[in-house]
Design a protein around this motif. Sequence first.
Motif, PDB file in Angstrom:
ATOM      1  N   PRO A  39      44.968  42.006  36.996  1.00 52.09           N
ATOM      2  CA  PRO A  39      46.025  41.652  37.956  1.00 52.09           C
ATOM      3  C   PRO A  39      45.687  42.035  39.389  1.00 52.09           C
ATOM      4  N   GLU A  40      44.829  43.054  39.542  1.00 52.23           N
ATOM      5  CA  GLU A  40      44.461  43.477  40.895  1.00 52.23           C
ATOM      6  C   GLU A  40      43.663  42.419  41.638  1.00 52.23           C
ATOM      7  N   GLU A  41      43.104  41.437  40.914  1.00 50.90           N
ATOM      8  CA  GLU A  41      42.340  40.369  41.556  1.00 50.90           C
ATOM      9  C   GLU A  41      43.222  39.219  42.034  1.00 50.90           C
ATOM     10  N   ASN A  42      44.481  39.226  41.636  1.00 51.75           N
ATOM     11  CA  ASN A  42      45.386  38.141  42.039  1.00 51.75           C
ATOM     12  C   ASN A  42      45.964  38.447  43.422  1.00 51.75           C
ATOM     13  N   PRO A  43      45.568  37.705  44.459  1.00 46.37           N
ATOM     14  CA  PRO A  43      46.020  38.027  45.819  1.00 46.37           C
ATOM     15  C   PRO A  43      47.485  37.701  46.066  1.00 46.37           C
ATOM     16  N   PHE A  44      48.110  36.987  45.133  1.00 42.90           N
ATOM     17  CA  PHE A  44      49.499  36.572  45.326  1.00 42.90           C
ATOM     18  C   PHE A  44      50.498  37.472  44.607  1.00 42.90           C
ATOM     19  N   LEU A  45      50.015  38.375  43.750  1.00 42.91           N
ATOM     20  CA  LEU A  45      50.924  39.101  42.863  1.00 42.91           C
ATOM     21  C   LEU A  45      51.882  40.014  43.614  1.00 42.91           C
ATOM     22  N   ALA A  46      51.370  40.817  44.537  1.00 38.01           N
ATOM     23  CA  ALA A  46      52.251  41.711  45.291  1.00 38.01           C
ATOM     24  C   ALA A  46      53.288  40.915  46.077  1.00 38.01           C
ATOM     25  N   ARG A  47      52.857  39.784  46.648  1.00 38.72           N
ATOM     26  CA  ARG A  47      53.793  38.936  47.394  1.00 38.72           C
ATOM     27  C   ARG A  47      54.828  38.296  46.475  1.00 38.72           C
TER      28      ARG A  47
END
Length: 213
Positions: A39-47
């Motif tokens: 999940p840390e590779e997904n640049p959209f997750l935190a947003r």
Amino acid sequence: MLFDRYRYVVVEGPIGVGKTSLARRLAEHYEATALLEKPEENPFLARFYENPARHALSTQLFFLFQRINEVRDLAQMDLFRASTVADYLFDKDVLFARLNLSDDEFALYQNIYHNLAPQVPAPDLVIYLQASPEALVERVHKRATPYERQIADSYLTRLAQAYSDFFYHYDTAPVFIVNSENLNFVDSDEDFAFLLQRIEGMRGQREFFSRGA
């Protein structure tokens, strides 16, 4: 031995249930390949957790392509002849999409998903970890990764119900259902050994395992 019968094992369950921890321990115990979400590779997750409506589709599509590439690469290299433990089931991607996307976005997602899904091999066994919404909320707050601090308790409740509904109908592979609330597979060798004993003794397509408090 577990992997004498099941070469490709998937551990699944909602956020906070312990699927990655169990998958890692299974892979280490049996000297199997670990296929873990990143999940840390997904640049959209935190947003997404900040603004779900705006970033749900991009988050979902990133995960979809990330997972299909990993599973397809393994299948093409024929590594599923070796023992493999994953902490995600490709089929469950639809669960999150249905939960988070608008109707129009979900229709677009389905078109892409149905073109990719035939490339994915089915697991030999799914270990589905369950816990009450209250337990999930407590665990997520306790581990408190930065983006998870923004997850609403109501979302975890909806997610737990979505998983329950999904696995009620899932019949692609045998499912070993585990109530994980009173079990500690990471720190307790006894609990881990007890779980392995029950899984290795599984004979039907669907079994349930629980231990009282």
